[in-house]
Scaffold this motif. Sequence first.
Motif, mmCIF file in Angstrom:
data_model
loop_
_atom_site.group_PDB
_atom_site.id
_atom_site.type_symbol
_atom_site.label_atom_id
_atom_site.label_comp_id
_atom_site.label_asym_id
_atom_site.label_seq_id
_atom_site.Cartn_x
_atom_site.Cartn_y
_atom_site.Cartn_z
ATOM 1 N N PHE A 481 0.933 -0.873 -0.297
ATOM 2 C CA PHE A 481 0.078 0.051 0.342
ATOM 3 C C PHE A 481 0.912 0.984 -0.249
ATOM 4 N N THR A 482 2.238 1.192 0.737
ATOM 5 C CA THR A 482 2.978 2.094 0.792
ATOM 6 C C THR A 482 3.586 2.471 0.027
ATOM 7 N N LEU A 483 3.801 1.607 -1.213
ATOM 8 C CA LEU A 483 4.851 1.656 -2.452
ATOM 9 C C LEU A 483 3.915 1.896 -3.115
ATOM 10 N N MET A 484 2.463 1.635 -3.796
ATOM 11 C CA MET A 484 1.105 1.958 -4.571
ATOM 12 C C MET A 484 1.298 4.175 -4.477
ATOM 13 N N LEU A 485 1.319 4.470 -3.186
ATOM 14 C CA LEU A 485 1.369 5.652 -2.456
ATOM 15 C C LEU A 485 1.942 6.151 -3.268
ATOM 16 N N ARG A 486 3.724 6.070 -2.805
ATOM 17 C CA ARG A 486 5.031 6.502 -3.643
ATOM 18 C C ARG A 486 5.033 6.516 -5.169
ATOM 19 N N LYS A 487 4.076 5.195 -5.737
ATOM 20 C CA LYS A 487 4.039 5.984 -7.548
ATOM 21 C C LYS A 487 3.294 6.469 -7.778
ATOM 22 N N LEU A 488 2.098 6.291 -6.995
ATOM 23 C CA LEU A 488 1.065 7.146 -7.306
ATOM 24 C C LEU A 488 0.800 9.151 -6.958
ATOM 25 N N ALA A 489 2.124 9.230 -5.904
ATOM 26 C CA ALA A 489 2.619 10.923 -5.988
ATOM 27 C C ALA A 489 3.879 11.564 -7.017
ATOM 28 N N ALA A 490 5.221 10.206 -7.454
ATOM 29 C CA ALA A 490 5.565 10.264 -8.423
ATOM 30 C C ALA A 490 4.636 10.578 -9.674
ATOM 31 N N PHE A 491 3.842 9.851 -9.835
ATOM 32 C CA PHE A 491 2.705 10.306 -11.263
ATOM 33 C C PHE A 491 2.402 11.532 -11.013
ATOM 34 N N CYS A 492 2.357 11.851 -10.087
ATOM 35 C CA CYS A 492 1.689 13.574 -9.863
ATOM 36 C C CYS A 492 1.912 14.639 -10.176
ATOM 37 N N ASP A 493 3.975 14.193 -9.860
ATOM 38 C CA ASP A 493 4.925 15.007 -10.803
ATOM 39 C C ASP A 493 5.411 15.069 -12.578
ATOM 40 N N LYS A 494 4.745 13.747 -12.238
ATOM 41 C CA LYS A 494 5.587 13.583 -14.241
ATOM 42 C C LYS A 494 3.760 14.186 -15.132
ATOM 43 N N PHE A 495 2.298 14.440 -14.646
ATOM 44 C CA PHE A 495 1.633 14.641 -14.595
ATOM 45 C C PHE A 495 1.540 15.828 -14.760
ATOM 46 N N PHE A 496 1.294 16.796 -13.613
ATOM 47 C CA PHE A 496 1.532 17.552 -13.438
ATOM 48 C C PHE A 496 2.595 18.728 -14.538
ATOM 49 N N LEU A 497 3.572 17.545 -15.024
ATOM 50 C CA LEU A 497 4.712 18.686 -15.629
ATOM 51 C C LEU A 497 4.608 18.830 -16.985
ATOM 52 N N LYS A 498 4.489 17.606 -17.045
ATOM 53 C CA LYS A 498 4.041 17.600 -18.562
ATOM 54 C C LYS A 498 2.169 18.232 -19.276
ATOM 55 N N TYR A 499 2.282 18.578 -18.333
ATOM 56 C CA TYR A 499 0.698 19.174 -18.466
ATOM 57 C C TYR A 499 0.243 20.484 -18.094
ATOM 58 N N ALA A 500 1.811 20.810 -17.477
ATOM 59 C CA ALA A 500 2.641 22.707 -16.858
ATOM 60 C C ALA A 500 1.498 23.359 -17.872
ATOM 61 N N ASP A 501 0.398 24.151 -17.459
ATOM 62 C CA ASP A 501 -0.182 25.447 -18.127
ATOM 63 C C ASP A 501 1.520 26.575 -18.470
ATOM 64 N N GLN A 502 1.567 27.204 -19.350
ATOM 65 C CA GLN A 502 2.428 28.378 -19.317
ATOM 66 C C GLN A 502 2.403 29.148 -18.143
ATOM 67 N N GLY A 503 3.702 29.367 -17.713
ATOM 68 C CA GLY A 503 3.361 30.111 -16.386
ATOM 69 C C GLY A 503 2.936 29.987 -15.514
ATOM 70 N N ARG A 504 2.081 29.021 -15.181
ATOM 71 C CA ARG A 504 1.806 27.845 -13.813
ATOM 72 C C ARG A 504 2.226 27.407 -13.296
ATOM 73 N N GLN A 505 1.372 27.041 -11.973
ATOM 74 C CA GLN A 505 2.244 25.392 -11.317
ATOM 75 C C GLN A 505 0.570 25.140 -10.420
ATOM 76 N N PRO A 506 0.498 24.136 -10.545
ATOM 77 C CA PRO A 506 -0.707 23.055 -9.948
ATOM 78 C C PRO A 506 -0.146 23.499 -8.374
ATOM 79 N N GLN A 507 -1.064 23.712 -8.137
ATOM 80 C CA GLN A 507 -1.121 23.894 -5.746
ATOM 81 C C GLN A 507 -0.794 23.244 -5.195
#
Length: 507
Positions: A481-507
Motif C-alpha cells: 500500500f505504501t509503495l502504491m502511494l509512492r508510485k501515485l505521488a511520482a506520477f502526479c509530479d510527472k503528470f502535472f509537469l507534462k500538462y503544465a500551463d504556461q507560467g502556472r504551477q498546480p497547487q
Amino acid sequence: VVSTQSTWGMIPLEEAKDAKREERKRVLSEDTLGSNIKNAKYAIRGPVLKHARFLMEKKKLGESLKFDKFHRLNIGNPHILGQPPITFVREVIAASLCPKLIDSDSISKDARERASYYIKNVEKGALAAYSDGAGFPIFRQAVKKYIEARDGHPCPLDTIFLMNGATDGIEALLTILIDQESDGIMLPVPEYPGYTFLTVINKGSIVPYYLNEEKEWSLTREALEESYSIAIVAKVIPKAIVVINPNNPTGSVLSRKAIEDVVKFCYDRNLLIIADQVYQENLYEEDFVSFKKVICEIDSPYNEVELASIHSVSKGFMGECGLRGGYIEFHNIDPDVLLHFDKIRDIGCVNVTGCIAVEVMCNPPKKGVNSPEVVALFEKEKKQILDNLTLQAGQLWQELNKMKGLVCQKIGGSMYGFPRVFLTTKAIEEAKRRDIEPDELFCMEMLDNTGIIAVPGAGFGQKEGTYHFRLSNLIWDNAEFTLMLRKLAAFCDKFFLKYADQGRQPQ
C-alpha cells in the motif's frame, strides 16, 4: 437436394427459407434494445477497467509495460487485495453445506454446532431448498436481534427481508417505487453509481443533491430544498431520497444532527428514506448512528417517516463480496406494501450461502456462549482487519494531500478516498481532444504509468468544473500500500509537469 414445396403458393421451401433469412432482423440488436439499458452506465466497471483488462492481456502475452504490478483500487473488493476471510464464517458455511463435516473435528466445535442448529431449524433440514421470499426465519431472527441490540428499539420480523447482496435490495426497492418517468429519486452527488444505473433502468428520474466538499462533504437542508425545488419546476415528483452513510465514494460520515435534518426534510416533503448503511462497521473515529435509531428517538411527528435500511456482508470487516448476502429492514411502512415487496422476492430466492454469512455477521461468536478459543480468534481477526483499514484510511488521506495537484477531504468511514484533482487547462484540452472526461484522462495515464486502477470522478457525479477520482484503502499488505502511494505521488509530479500551463504551477 430435393426441394419440398410449400402448400402456400407452391414456393420451394428452401427458397422461402433463404428469402426469409435475408429479410429477418435480429430480435436483439443495438437498435432494438430499450433506451433505458443503452443510457445506463456503471462507472466502477467503465472504460478505465476495460483498458486495465487490455493491459493485463498484454502482460500475459509477455509484452512489456511501464510497471510490474496492477493495483486494483477501483472497487471495494477486499479479498482480491489480500484481506483474509474470517475463519468462523467460512467454517460455518462449510459445515452447513457439507453436513458430513458436523461429525468431523477438522473445524471448530462451535462452527459445527451452529451449522447443526441451522439444519435442525429448517424444514426437513433442507438448507439448500427454496426459502420463503424473505428468507428462512432462522436467519432473519439473527438480523432482528442484531438491529434491536444496535438501536435499542423493536424490530418486527416481518419487516426484514434477506437479499442477494445490497444491490439486489436496491433493485427491488426501485422496482416498487418507480412507476413513470416523473417519479424522482433524490441521489447524493457524488454517489455510488449503482443507484443512477438502476434508476435509469427503471425509467425514473434522477434528482441530484450536492454534498459540500469544502466542509468535508457535508449534507445540508438547504441543498436538499434546492434540489427538491428544481425537480418540482421540471415536473418531476421526488418519491425517495438515497442517503449513503458512511458515504461511498467520499468517505464522509453524517453527524446525528445531519441525519435529523434529513428526517425532518423527508417528513415535510413526504419522502421515503433509503438508508444505505453497508459501511457501518467502517468508521474510523466515531460510533455508528443508524437512521432507524434517529427516527425512533426524534420528536413526533417526524418519527413517522418511512425508512428502508440496507446492509451487506460485502463490506465492514467481512468483505465477503462474492457470497452475495444482505438485508433490507423496513420501518413505518404500510403492511400492504410489504406484501407486494414479498411478491417480488417470491419470483426468485435468496441464496443460502449469503444468508449464512448474514446470520454470522449479525450473530458472531460471543463470550459466555461460545468457546473462549473461537471468540478470541474471531475478535483477533476482526480487530486486525478493522485496524488495518483504519491505519490505511489515515495514511491515504495524509499522503494524498501531500501530492501535487490533489486535495482530499478527511476520510471518516467507508473504504475510499475521493481526492479532487486540480487539472490544468492543457490537461482539460487534451481530454476534449480525445473526447473523454478530464478525470478519465488522469486515471488512464495513471493506469498506463503505475498500474493503479482508479475510477474517474465523473462516474460518481461531481460539481461542474471540478474533477476527482476514487481509490480504495484495501491493499492488505501495508508495504505494498505504501509503495502504491509512492508510485501515485511520482506520477502526479510527472503528470502535472507534462500538462503544465504556461507560467502556472498546480497547487
